[in-house]
Each structure stands twice: as C-alpha cells, then as structure tokens.
Design a protein around this motif. Structure first.
Motif, PDB file in Angstrom:
ATOM      1  N   ARG A   1       4.416   2.514  -7.152  1.00  0.00           N
ATOM      2  CA  ARG A   1       4.680   1.250  -6.924  1.00  0.00           C
ATOM      3  C   ARG A   1       5.027   0.446  -8.248  1.00  0.00           C
ATOM      4  O   ARG A   1       5.561  -0.341  -8.180  1.00  0.00           O
ATOM      5  CB  ARG A   1       3.213   0.309  -6.299  1.00  0.00           C
ATOM      6  N   GLU A   2       4.077   0.798  -9.354  1.00  0.00           N
ATOM      7  CA  GLU A   2       4.597   0.375 -10.730  1.00  0.00           C
ATOM      8  C   GLU A   2       6.205   0.750 -10.995  1.00  0.00           C
ATOM      9  O   GLU A   2       6.852  -0.171 -11.723  1.00  0.00           O
ATOM     10  CB  GLU A   2       3.663   0.988 -11.709  1.00  0.00           C
TER      11      GLU A   2
ATOM     12  N   SER B   1       0.446   6.921  -5.525  1.00  0.00           N
ATOM     13  CA  SER B   1       1.096   5.739  -5.006  1.00  0.00           C
ATOM     14  C   SER B   1       1.184   4.738  -5.632  1.00  0.00           C
ATOM     15  O   SER B   1       1.979   3.783  -5.874  1.00  0.00           O
ATOM     16  CB  SER B   1       0.226   5.347  -3.691  1.00  0.00           C
ATOM     17  N   GLU B   2       0.149   4.571  -6.723  1.00  0.00           N
ATOM     18  CA  GLU B   2      -0.040   3.418  -7.704  1.00  0.00           C
ATOM     19  C   GLU B   2       0.967   3.355  -8.572  1.00  0.00           C
ATOM     20  O   GLU B   2       1.516   2.492  -9.085  1.00  0.00           O
ATOM     21  CB  GLU B   2      -1.393   3.549  -8.253  1.00  0.00           C
TER      22      GLU B   2
ATOM     23  N   THR C   1       1.000  -1.273   0.007  1.00  0.00           N
ATOM     24  CA  THR C   1      -0.023  -0.086  -0.013  1.00  0.00           C
ATOM     25  C   THR C   1       0.902   1.332   0.136  1.00  0.00           C
ATOM     26  O   THR C   1       0.536   2.292  -0.325  1.00  0.00           O
ATOM     27  CB  THR C   1      -0.998   0.106   1.207  1.00  0.00           C
TER      28      THR C   1
END
Length: 815
Positions: A689-690, A685-686, A637
């Motif tokens: 993370r990628e 954030s997504e 997360t």
C-alpha cells in the motif's frame, strides 16, 4: 415495545459484511425479530470502522452499528457440529434465513436447502452471492471492485478519456441488500401461502447489470434501426458524429460543487438561459462536437459559475425546472437545509454519532429503533431464543390460491420514468394486476428517451428504457387535468390495493389527488409517493432524478480517483434501488393492513433512501469531524487493487487479498526484476500500500501488451479475484449471464422481438417466464378496463376520445 408491521417475523441472519446485514436491517427496523449469527471473532465488518478517535473496537464501529441495530447476536462456529446444530435449532422455528457466503459453504456446514427444509418445511432461504448459485463463474472469488467490474458498474462516469472507476461507498453491497430484502419478504409470504420451503438465489452481478438503464437493449435497437435505414436508402454514414465534449453535469462553483443534470433538450435550453448563454439554447449538438463552440460556451458558463454559490445556482436552476443538486459530503449533507428541516439524520441507537433514520416514512406502521447493535458475544454465551408471537407471519392478504404470491393484488401505477414503474413491474412479474395510467398529452417521459427510429410514426412506443421498465402491465390513458379523467381515476382507485406515483409533490396536488382524496375513494388504500426530496422542507418542489439524488446523497463525492480534478457522476442505479425499498414498504403496509384493516401513505423521499445506502460519510463526519474522501479503485485493506488497461481498449480489474495471492501475481507476471528488487518491502500488504503508485506503474506496463482475456486467465490460475470490465457491447453473450438465462426474449407489437434482463433474484417456485408479457402500447387496455371493468358504454368511450380524456396515440403539444 412498539409493534412493527413485521412483528412476529423471525429472521436468522447468517450474513456478514454489508449485503446480508443491510437486508436484515431493513426487516429488523420494521419489527422483525432478527438473530444474527457471527463467526468466532465476530462479523468482519466489526473491524471496518469508522471508530471514535480512530481507535479500533469491535463494538464501536459506526457502519457495523448502523447495519445491526434492532438485532440480537450469537457467536457460533458453523464449521463444528455443535455450532451447526445450534443454527439448525434456530432455523426450525424461523421464517427466513439470510446468508451471503460463497456458494457451497452453507452446504458444507450442513445448513443447505435440503437440511433446512428437513427441519422447517415452510422456511424461506435468501441466498446472496457474487455470481449466483449456478453458472460457470459461481465459484470465482470477487471483491467489491471485481464484482462491480463484472456487473458493468466500473465506468468513466461522464469523464471522457478517464480510466474507469467503481462507484464509491460500498454501494453495490447496499443495493444488493435492498433487492434481497424485497425478495426475502416475498419469499416468506410465498412459503406460507404454498406450505413449502422457498429458496431465492440473488446474483450481485445480475443486480448491478440490471440497475443500469438497459444500455444493451438500446444499443441493439440502434443497430437494427441503422440497418433498417441503410436498407431503405437512408443514412449510411456517421451523421454529425458523436459527442466529444461534456457540458454541465457536476461543475465547480463559487463555494463548492453542484450537479446540473441535462436530460432533455428543454433542460439544455433552460440551462443556457440561466447561465447567461441563451444564444446556445438551440446548439446543444454543436457545443458537444465542435471544440471552438465548446470552448466559447464553457468560458461564458464558467463566469456564471464562479460568480454564484451552490445555493444560488440550485435556486436558479430549479426555478427553471432543471434537475439540479448540491453535491453532498458527510458534512454538507447533514447540515443541508432540507435534511435539517425534515429532520432526517438522528442520533444512533446507543449514541456516539449521527446516522440516517429510515429510507421511507409510513403513516400507519413506521419503522422504529428498539435497541442498539449488539456487543460481540463471547463463545460461551447462551444462544438467544425467539420472541413469542401470536400468529405466523403471512404478510399479505390477497386471498388468492394462485402459485404467484401477488395474484389478487391490484396496483395503479401512475409512475413515470424509472423508480415508480420499476416497483410496479416487480409486482406484475409475480402476479399483481398492475394498471399503468398515462395520458395522451403527457405520456410517461421514459417513452421519449433513447428512441432510435424517428421515421416510425409510433417511435415513442419503441424506447428500450420504457419497455424494459413496464413489462406485464396493462395501460390506460386518462387526462387528469379534466374532471372526467379525475373521476375515472377515482373509480379505478375503488378497486385498487396500492397506488404509486413518483412525480414532484405539486403534480397530483394540483389535480386535487393527494392522499386525502385517494383515501376518500378507498379508505384502506396504500398510497406510495416517491418525490425526489420529500413532501416537506425547502427542497420539496425541486425536481430531481437519479443523477441529482446521487449527487445530493454523497455518492458522487465518493466516486472517482482522489487526484481527479472533476467529480464523477454515477447514479443511474438509484431508481431501481429506491423501487426495491418501496416494495419492501408496500409489503409491510399490506401486512399491517391484514392485521388492522387500515391502509396508509408511504413517503419515499428518494434523497433519504439513497442516504440510507451511503451512511458511512455522515457517520464518519459526526463521529470524528472528518469528511470522508474518495478512494478511487484502491482499497484501505487490499493491495494492489485497481483497474488496468489492456490491448484493444479493454480493462481488467483485480484485487490481491493476501501475501500468498501477491506471490501468485508475481508468478503470473513471470517474476519481474522490479519485484525482486523490492521483494522485502512488497512482501506485506502494508508495504504494498505504501508503494501503490510505483506498483501501479509496473502493472499498467505489464497489462498494456496483453489481451484482457489473457490477464484474466493468468490471474484466475492463482485464485486472484479478477474480471474484465464489462461494457455494453459485451452484455449479450457474457458467459455467466447467458448460462443463467439472464435474458428473456419478448415480442412487442411495434418493435418486434427484443432481449431484456430478468430479475436478479430467482425464486424456486417461479419457473415460468420472468414477465407475464411485453410492455403495453399507449392506452392499449382502455376498452378492456374502462369499458369491460368500469362499465362505460362504447358511445361514452368514443366521447371521451373526442375530448382527449382518453386515447391510444400521443398528442404532442402544438408548436
């Protein structure tokens, strides 16, 4: 409804996520009436999962359901006067409040210590926080990774040269919850006994540091020993040099992974013989330091490993009494012959997946499942009321007026190494009379680990690990292989309340000292047995200590980077965690004895206790047929999150929890070009993370030229959770630990003054020393206990010494 030992105990659970709810889960399973207060929208853990079919549902998350069965729930907005007043109303008739907010938040709700004391003069308040309620770092934000770094749990874990990594599986929170449950029950008893409110301040950082095997004490002892040798004209150089190569540990075999745990030279020699390399039985040091020897040795061992399954290796090594375990995952553990035979994994209350049962088996007052976890209530639902009860829960029955809650309790500690003795030390530190029972032929094995000065004839008295686990006890020696020794033990049992042992099952049974014999001597005795794998099942007689338990329970499977070719080997922290569970069970058994007059046996299968703290992989597999894999230092997360090398070999861990904190990190780095080039993708954030691998490359380059303190200061200016990775050399002098007086100086007759960690939970009523005295020497209290209390005459004591039934010096086996 079955009455549990804590029936009548009212617990107001203000906890969230894992630490607070695991504490109250332990109490609820033993019969406590737990009302859980959730914020609007529910406990954030409801969003964690795992979920059936990976479909998020606040009522279906496996870990939330596991931690919150046997509870009822209400949604209250504590930031409003109406919500806070409803909580105060519940607290007025509660015995215990458990919370794990950041320091100061409870006070901001009007629910601080003074407010609760005003509505309930004998309330117990259990406060869990990252750094404790006091000290210069108390208000710093932290995540699981950051608190593990601050608590020295971020390590390479027997992977030389590898970057440090946290322990997987949210273990830090579970361990803190176990310590909190133990202290919470003690606090309830103390509050009732004293007629006043009791507050407990538990620091997760101190919990983590304190579950490590006293490495700072051992390092300081080694330094002083080196100075002593140099002053005497002894060794001045580096000797043969440090170990460079690891052998055995967690290794790959024909069909999986197995942990072969070499703790002693005898284990090494036995493992060499089993692995077909007997010529190396006396060459442990050479294999660890010489690359040629190590390569040749490893080649021979690899042929053996490749030719055998994990089950075959387990059987061969255990036959040689080597602590060995098959490395478990969610799949292999639930299908293992041991857990299937007992059986241990059960259908969750409400159905849908399998989960661990309970961390202990109690013959007289077992924990039970009464109800599934509550569905998320609506804001309009009525606040539940406490169940009726016939009596206030004064949980213990020592009958003493002392300020210390366990004064009047008599404990026989037959434990060895860490888990059993650690439980005894907790009870001794709060007033119990704990008598440690050893023999001169086979003293506690912890005496022989991490000893540093073998030139001293009393070197076996000096080990930091042994001393750090046995403060405040009295010590007698009895050779239980002789009838006279067994008879004396049974006479001691007659005046005891609790007996604890953590040998392999066959040990006491070989002496005819199983539960039946102990109960015949004292019908209401509470006997705690702590075998590695249980008293029944195909693994019953297998030996295993913390490392093997961590491997078998699936903790090793979850620890490390997903790209690691080898598995990491954490586990030292499990012994204290098992001991805290055992101490909860003992307090529950004392409550049961107070009501019924009956004692009981408590079986602590250490594998099962560990599995209760690592339940998610089993839940995931049984729910979705998927084996949970390692996440390393990253988060599902938060992004970015990791551990980064700085100058001079130091490491820093941090987590970015929000887009605002990401902007703060960018500012701290001086707004580098690589961020500007990908600003839109990195803004969420997504997106971060990628692109985690790419971001980590830039972050490693940034920290490489900075001191760890510089990075910490820069990130804290922007409110980002960050900590330098604590290592053994920095444990003494760490600012938060020093400010909270975490170390206590004790003087030992052999080793002199040493500084030892104290308990991570501080009781408001206990303002004296954390321990009633330093660790006793071998047989130090023979005359006092056997003569003064059992009435043996001096001549009889001397005869027993001549027969080696008792004694005050170790008698090593003849060569």
């Amino acid at each position: 409804m079955s009455e549990g030992p804590f029936d009548g105990l009212r617990v107001l659970d203000l906890g969230h996520q894992v630490a607070g709810p695991y504490c109250t889960k332990i109490l609820a399973d033993l019969g406590a009436d737990v009302i859980k207060v959730e914020r609007p929208g529910g406990d954030p853990l409801r969003a964690w999962g795992p979920f059936p079919g990976d479909c998020p549902d606040p009522d279906a998350g496996g870990l939330f359901r596991y931690l919150n069965a046997n509870k009822r729930s209400v949604v209250l907005d504590l930031a409003t006067e109406a919500g806070a007043e409803a909580a105060r109303t519940l607290a007025a008739d509660a015995d215990l409040v458990v919370e794990n907010f950041r320091p100061g938040m409870l006070e901001s709700f009007g629910l601080g210590c003074d407010a609760l004391r005003d509505v309930n003069g004998h309330i117990a308040l259990m406060r869990i926080s990252n750094f404790g309620q006091t000290g210069p770092q108390r208000d710093l934000p932290a995540t699981d990774l950051v608190i593990q770094a601050a608590g020295a749990w971020v390590q390479s874990y027997t992977a030389p040269g590898a970057d440090p990594v946290r322990v997987g599986g949210r273990m830090a929170e579970h361990v803190a919850g176990a310590f909190a449950a133990c202290a919470a029950v003690t606090a309830v008893h103390a509050a009732r006994r004293r007629g006043e409110a009791v507050v407990v301040d538990l620091s997760i950082q101190e919990t983590l540091v304190g579950t490590l095997p006293y490495s700072q004490v051992a390092m300081e002892a080694a330094r002083k020993a080196a100075v002593k040798r140099a002053a005497a004209g002894g060794e001045r150089g580096g000797g043969a040099g440090p170990a460079r190569f690891a052998s055995f540990g967690i290794v790959r075999c024909k069909d999986g992974w197995v942990g072969i745990n070499i703790l002693t030279d005898a284990h090494w020699a036995a493992a060499c013989r089993v692995a077909g390399a007997p010529e190396y039985a006396e060459s442990r040091g050479e294999v660890a330091r010489n690359p040629v020897d190590h390569e040749t040795f490893s080649h021979k061992v690899r042929r053996w490993l490749d030719g055998h399954t994990a089950e075959e290796i387990l059987e061969q090594c255990q036959a040689a009494r080597i602590p060995t375990a098959i490395v478990g995952s969610g799949k292999s553990l639930v299908e293992s012959s041991q857990c299937t035979a007992r059986p241990f994994f059960v259908e969750a209350p409400g159905g849908g997946f399998r989960q661990p049962a309970f961390p202990y088996r109690m013959s007289g007052s077992p924990p039970v499942f009464r109800s599934p976890a509550p569905a998320l209530p609506s804001n309009s639902e009525q606040t539940p009321r406490w169940r009726g009860r016939e009596r206030a829960p004064l949980v213990l029955d020592m009958g003493s007026d002392s300020d210390l809650p366990f004064r009047g309790l008599r404990v026989l500690d037959l434990g060895t190494f860490w888990a059993g003795p650690y439980m005894g030390m907790y009870l001794a530190s709060l007033g119990a009379d704990v008598v440690k029972v050893e023999s001169i032929q086979r003293p506690d094995g912890f005496r022989f680990i991490a000893a540093v000065d073998f030139s001293d004839p009393d070197w076996y008295e000096a080990g930091a690990l042994f001393q750090g686990t046995n403060h405040g006890k009295r010590d007698v020696t009895l050779d239980l292989s002789q009838e006279a020794g067994r008879n004396l033990l049974l006479r001691l049992v007659e005046s005891a309340d609790v007996l604890v042992e953590n040998f392999a099952p066959r040990v006491l049974e070989r002496f005819g000292l199983g539960y039946a014999a102990i109960r015949a001597a004292k019908p209401d005795i509470i006997m705690v047995r702590m075998p590695a794998f249980g008293l029944e099942g195909p693994w019953r007689d297998y030996v295993g200590w913390a490392m093997a338990i961590a491997q078998a329970a699936g903790i090793s499977w979850l620890t490390g980077d997903p790209a690691d070719e080898d598995l990491r080997n954490p586990g030292g922290f499990l012994d204290p965690a098992v001991a805290m569970h055992a101490t909860v069970a003992v307090q529950a058994a004392l409550a049961h004895r107070r009501r019924t007059g009956k004692g009981q046996m408590i079986e602590m299968a250490q594998l099962e206790t560990a599995a209760c703290m690592c339940a998610e992989p089993v839940i995931e597999y049984s729910m979705n047929g998927r084996v949970q894999e390692r996440e390393g230092n990253r988060s599902r997360t938060l992004a970015p999150q990791g551990v980064y090398a700085c100058r001079e070999g130091a490491f820093v861990a941090w987590s970015v929890r929000s887009d605002a904190e990401w902007r703060g990190l960018v500012c701290a780095m001086g707004d580098p070009l690589w961020v500007r080039a990908g600003a839109s993708e990195l803004a969420t954030s997504e997106g971060r993370r990628e692109r985690a691998d790419e971001i980590d490359e830039h972050l490693r380059a940034w920290t490489a030229d900075l001191a760890a303190g510089e990075v910490v200061e820069l990130l804290r200016e922007h409110g980002i959770p960050v900590a330098e990775v604590l290592t053994t050399p920095g444990m003494y002098g760490e600012p938060q630990l020093e400010a909270r007086n975490y170390y206590l100086t004790l003087e030992h007759p052999v080793t002199g003054k040493r500084r030892y960690p104290v308990w991570p939970m501080r009781f408001s009523f206990h303002t004296g020393p954390a321990y009633p005295g330093a660790t006793a020497t071998l047989g130090q209290h023979n005359d006092e206990i056997l003569g003064g209390e059992l009435g043996l005459e001096p001549a009889e004591l001397e005869r027993l010494r001549e027969q080696d039934v008792i004694g005050e010096r170790w008698k090593p086996p003849e060569a």
